[in-house]
Structures are given as structure tokens and as C-alpha cells.
Design a protein around this motif. Structure first.
Motif, PDB file in Angstrom:
ATOM      1  N   THR A  38      85.591   7.219  64.278  1.00 52.44           N
ATOM      2  CA  THR A  38      84.338   7.963  64.419  1.00 52.44           C
ATOM      3  C   THR A  38      83.513   7.321  65.523  1.00 52.44           C
ATOM      4  OG1 THR A  38      83.123   6.612  62.829  1.00 52.44           O
ATOM      5  CG2 THR A  38      84.377   8.479  61.955  1.00 52.44           C
ATOM      6  N   ALA A  39      82.384   7.928  65.847  1.00 45.82           N
ATOM      7  CA  ALA A  39      81.544   7.408  66.933  1.00 45.82           C
ATOM      8  C   ALA A  39      81.060   5.993  66.641  1.00 45.82           C
ATOM      9  CB  ALA A  39      80.356   8.339  67.157  1.00 45.82           C
ATOM     10  N   GLU A  57      81.798  14.142  64.348  1.00 47.20           N
ATOM     11  CA  GLU A  57      80.502  13.887  64.980  1.00 47.20           C
ATOM     12  C   GLU A  57      79.380  13.917  63.939  1.00 47.20           C
ATOM     13  OE1 GLU A  57      77.623  15.738  68.506  1.00 47.20           O
ATOM     14  OE2 GLU A  57      79.585  16.623  68.082  1.00 47.20           O
ATOM     15  N   GLY A  58      78.555  12.891  63.969  1.00 48.97           N
ATOM     16  CA  GLY A  58      77.414  12.804  63.071  1.00 48.97           C
ATOM     17  C   GLY A  58      77.730  12.328  61.671  1.00 48.97           C
ATOM     18  N   ALA A  59      78.973  11.922  61.414  1.00 47.92           N
ATOM     19  CA  ALA A  59      79.369  11.580  60.046  1.00 47.92           C
ATOM     20  C   ALA A  59      79.184  10.104  59.698  1.00 47.92           C
ATOM     21  CB  ALA A  59      80.832  11.957  59.807  1.00 47.92           C
ATOM     22  N   ASP A  60      78.828   9.276  60.686  1.00 50.33           N
ATOM     23  CA  ASP A  60      78.799   7.839  60.410  1.00 50.33           C
ATOM     24  C   ASP A  60      77.746   7.460  59.377  1.00 50.33           C
ATOM     25  OD1 ASP A  60      80.756   6.212  62.066  1.00 50.33           O
ATOM     26  OD2 ASP A  60      79.948   7.543  63.587  1.00 50.33           O
ATOM     27  N   GLU A  61      76.625   8.148  59.382  1.00 49.79           N
ATOM     28  CA  GLU A  61      75.593   7.828  58.394  1.00 49.79           C
ATOM     29  C   GLU A  61      76.078   8.156  56.986  1.00 49.79           C
ATOM     30  OE1 GLU A  61      70.924   8.927  57.377  1.00 49.79           O
ATOM     31  OE2 GLU A  61      71.774   9.404  59.343  1.00 49.79           O
TER      32      GLU A  61
END
Length: 426
Positions: A38-39, A57-61
Motif C-alpha cells: 500500500t502507499a 489507495e487511501g486504505a492505510d489508515e
């Protein structure tokens, strides 16, 4: 040019071994590598000098709340179910995006961290061989020996002991089968028809090759799938701007760390280190917060507190390490030939802890942290045992063993799918 895709989540204990293997394979003529995560893994991938590709995208949180909650998971059924539901959802999305990437360019071989359960089924779908990297091979189900995730069992002795181990293995296996139903998730969502193959091996691990990334010298004898190969820890830490700790010449320094996870545990660890420092006036204690900011309350606490300590670069300068039994710090500590005090708090750490203490390279805290630190510093047998393991690891670096197998596989001389009739080693 052969393409090898290496897949891992962004958490350091899982990502760093994959990056170490990728960096080694990138030096092989005729092999191109790509690290897929992931990013959140982007900075570590870039610092390691290998190509990367970010999905989800955007899933790290969301991922951070799943794998690193502000509380202990333990065996709490509600917390386990909540974690499993969220993990399966992320794996389903990751698998779909991964298949989209592979529709554009298909790899010749895939290496995936063991937590990426959906990767193997995706590789099977497009007919690409895939291997598993496993920093915690104590979790792999075997046909003999103690089970994992039950608080850290030693091997049973005699008929009763072996019977106890067999019952424990059945309990763990049964819970794994029941957990998806309790959590309300479908294995089919991540491409799995069942948890176990006909030969009894776990379907989330490769039937062809599973690289066990802990030293075989600390493992208990167990009958494991024939695909398992103990190669030892991959000692890779991406370059970091964090300054090296300043150590006082002539004084023993001990590193106290809980790695990059367990945020709820770090304050308690800092308090324990502060108390231990008062009882060890001749020892310098250094606490690493694994990337978390150093709180103002830590200043003047009697210990030196660091936001981050680079294990690969800095660990050999210490005299001993206090750690939680995480796979990453475990491997680096043993490779540096250092004794340790192990303080497990969650997941597979209790299983690692019992292996380390039985191997004579670590002690558990039975009275106070200060007493345990004093034991490993003053009793030379712990350092001797750790140095013996370190010498073995230095003779056969894990990345070289993995690279040799990858070369053989890509040239057509490597392992093939395990025979279901002989899926387990004797």
C-alpha cells in the motif's frame, strides 16, 4: 527478463524481510523485481532502492486500525472477529486490484508475506507459481509438537505431554475453522475454497515453498509441511535519517523496544524501563518508541528515549536487548549475537518467548525487569548461546538461500507443487 513480484503489508515486521529479498534479487542478472503493498510502504520501498507499486489507495489508515489497535487483541472473541472481518474486506479489495495489475503484466513468480492470504489464490487463478515468506513459522500447523497461540507451550514430554499437544493442535485448528463463521465472513471472498488442503496443509501458505525466517536453532522439533525451508531472518532495515544513539564508552547499554506495533504497550514499557534504570546505576537503558514521537514526560526519566533505532545499523553496539518477542527484533538480536530479556504481550510473541528462553539466549521477567537485565548481562552463557546462533546465520545469509532457490525456480530446476500424499515432512 523474468519478473518477480513480492507482496507484503506495510508493517515493518512483514515488509522489511520482503524488501531485503527484493533488494537481493534486484542484483540478479535477468531478474526484475516489483514490491507490491500500500502507499504506506512507499517510503521504505523507495529507501530500499527497489521498484514499488501501491494498491488500495487511501486504505492505510483503515489498515492501521486493523493490525495495530490501541488495545491488546489476545483471545478476546469480539476483537478477533472484528479484526478478521476488517482483514478479509481489505484482502478482498487487494486481490481484485492485484488481478488487475497482473492482467497488464503477468509475473513469473510471486513471493508473498504469510499475512497476504488472498495473494496465493490470485496467483493460482492466473497460473503463476507463488511462495510464502513467514517471519513467524511457529504459527504453521504441524502434525507433531506444541501448537501456537495458546500462551507459549513447550513440547510435551511423554505420552501425556504428546497427547496434550495433539489436543492443543486440534483446538487451534478447530478455532480457525469456526472463526470465519463467527465473524460472518466467506473464505470465497478471498478466493479460498477451504482452509486446509487434502494433505492437511494450510491453504493460505504455498504448497511449493514456505521460507521460515527464524533461526532453526531456536525452533522446537515439529512435523511441518514439506514445503517449509528454514533460512533464518532477513536482516534488512531501510536506510533512515534517524541519528544513531550516543552510547557512553565503557558502560553497558541495553536497548528496550516494543517494535513499531503495540502503541498501548509503549508507555508501560517506558515506565518499566525507568524503574529498572533506578536499580541499575551502572547500566545505560535506551528506549526505542518504534517511530512514535517522544513524549515530554519521557525527558529526564532516567533513561534515554529515542523515536527510532535502526536495528541493522545500531543493534550490535548494545550489550543486550529487552524486547516483546516480535519476529523482526528477534532476528536482528540473534544475528547480532546478543542476549535478551523477552516480555511478550500479544499474538505469536509468547511462542517466540518460550523458544528463546529454551534456547538459552533469553530470560523472562520473573521478578523485576532490572533483575532479568542483570541476569543476561552477568551470566555469560546467554551471550555465548546467542553468538553461536549468530555465527550460523552469518555463514548462510537468508537472502542468499532465497536467491538461490529463486534462480533455480526461474530456470526450471526449482521446486514444484508438493505431492499431496507427501505434504508433511516426517
Amino acid at each position: 527478463m523474468s519478473l518477480v513480484d513480492l507482496v507484503a503489508p506495510p508493517m515493518a515486521g512483514h515488509l522489511h524481510p520482503i524488501l531485503g529479498i527484493a533488494a537481493r534479487l534486484a542484483r540478479e542478472p535477468g531478474i526484475e523485481v516489483r514490491v507490491i503493498s500500500t502507499a504506506g510502504a512507499g517510503p521504505a520501498i523507495a529507501a530500499s532502492g527497489v521498484p514499488g507499486l501501491a494498491l488500495l489507495e487511501g486504505a492505510d489508515e483503515v489498515l492501521e486500525t486493523v493490525v495495530n489497535p490501541p488495545y491488546r487483541i489476545g483471545s478476546n472473541p469480539r476483537r478477533l472477529a472484528r479484526q478478521l472481518r476488517a482483514a478479509v474486506g481489505l484482502q478482498r479489495e487487494f486481490r481484485g486490484e492485484l488481478l488487475g495489475v497482473w492482467a497488464v503484466r503477468r509475473p513469473d513468480l510471486v513471493l508473498a508475506d504469510f499475512t497476504m492470504g488472498a495473494v496465493g489464490s490470485a496467483a493460482d487463478e492466473i497460473g503463476v507459481p507463488w511462495w510464502t515468506t513467514h517471519p513467524s513459522p511457529c504459527a504453521i500447523e504441524g502434525r507433531s509438537g506444541p501448537p501456537s497461540y495458546l500462551g507459549g507451550w513447550r513440547p510435551g514430554v511423554g505420552v501425556l505431554g504428546r497427547g496434550r499437544d495433539a489436543v492443543g493442535r486440534a483446538i487451534v485448528r478447530g478455532f480457525k475453522g469456526l472463526a470465519p463463521r463467527l465473524a460472518g465472513v466467506r473464505l470465497a471472498d478471498v478466493g479460498l475454497a477451504r482452509l486446509h488442503r487434502p494433505d492437511g496443509s494450510e491453504a493460505i501458505y504455498s504448497p511449493e515453498r514456505i521460507f521460515a525466517l527464524t533461526p532453526e536453532a531456536i525452533e522446537f522439533p515439529r512435523s511441518l509441511p514439506a514445503a517449509v525451508r528454514y533460512v533464518g531472518p532477513v536482516l534488512h532495515t531501510p536506510p533512515t535519517p534517524a541519528p544513531p544513539p550516543e552510547l557512553t564508552p565503557g558502560r553497558p547499554a541495553v536497548l528496550v523496544t516494543a517494535g513499531t506495533h503495540l502503541p498501548w504497550h509503549k508507555q508501560a514499557l517506558l515506565a518499566a524501563a525507568t524503574e529498572a534504570a533506578a536499580a541499575l546505576p551502572d547500566v545505560d537503558l535506551h528506549v526505542s518508541l518504534g517511530g512514535d514521537p517522544v513524549p515530554a514526560s519521557a525527558l529526564g526519566s532516567g533513561v534515554t528515549v529515542h523515536q527510532y533505532v535502526d536495528y541493522a545499523r545500531d543493534l550490535p553496539r548494545f550489550a543486550a536487548v529487552v524486547h516483546h518477542g516480535g519476529a523482526g527484533v528477534l532476528g536482528h538480536t540473534l544475528a547480532a549475537g546478543l542476549p535478551s530479556v523477552v516480555v511478550p504481550v500479544d499474538y505469536d510473541q509468547f511462542d517466540h518467548a518460550v523458544r528463546l528462553t529454551e534456547a538459552g539466549v533469553a530470560v523472562a521477567v520473573t521478578t523485576t525487569l532490572a533483575a532479568a537485565i542483570r541476569t543476561v548481562l552477568d551470566e555469560p552463557s546467554y551471550r555465548r548461546a546467542a553468538e553461536e546462533i549468530a555465527a550460523g546465520l552469518a555463514r548462510t545469509p537468508a537472502v542468499e538461500l532465497v536467491a538461490a532457490e529463486v534462480r533455480a525456480r526461474l530456470s526450471g530446476f526449482g521446486p514444484t507443487t508438493a505431492d499431496p500424499a507427501a505434504g508433511f515432512a516426517p
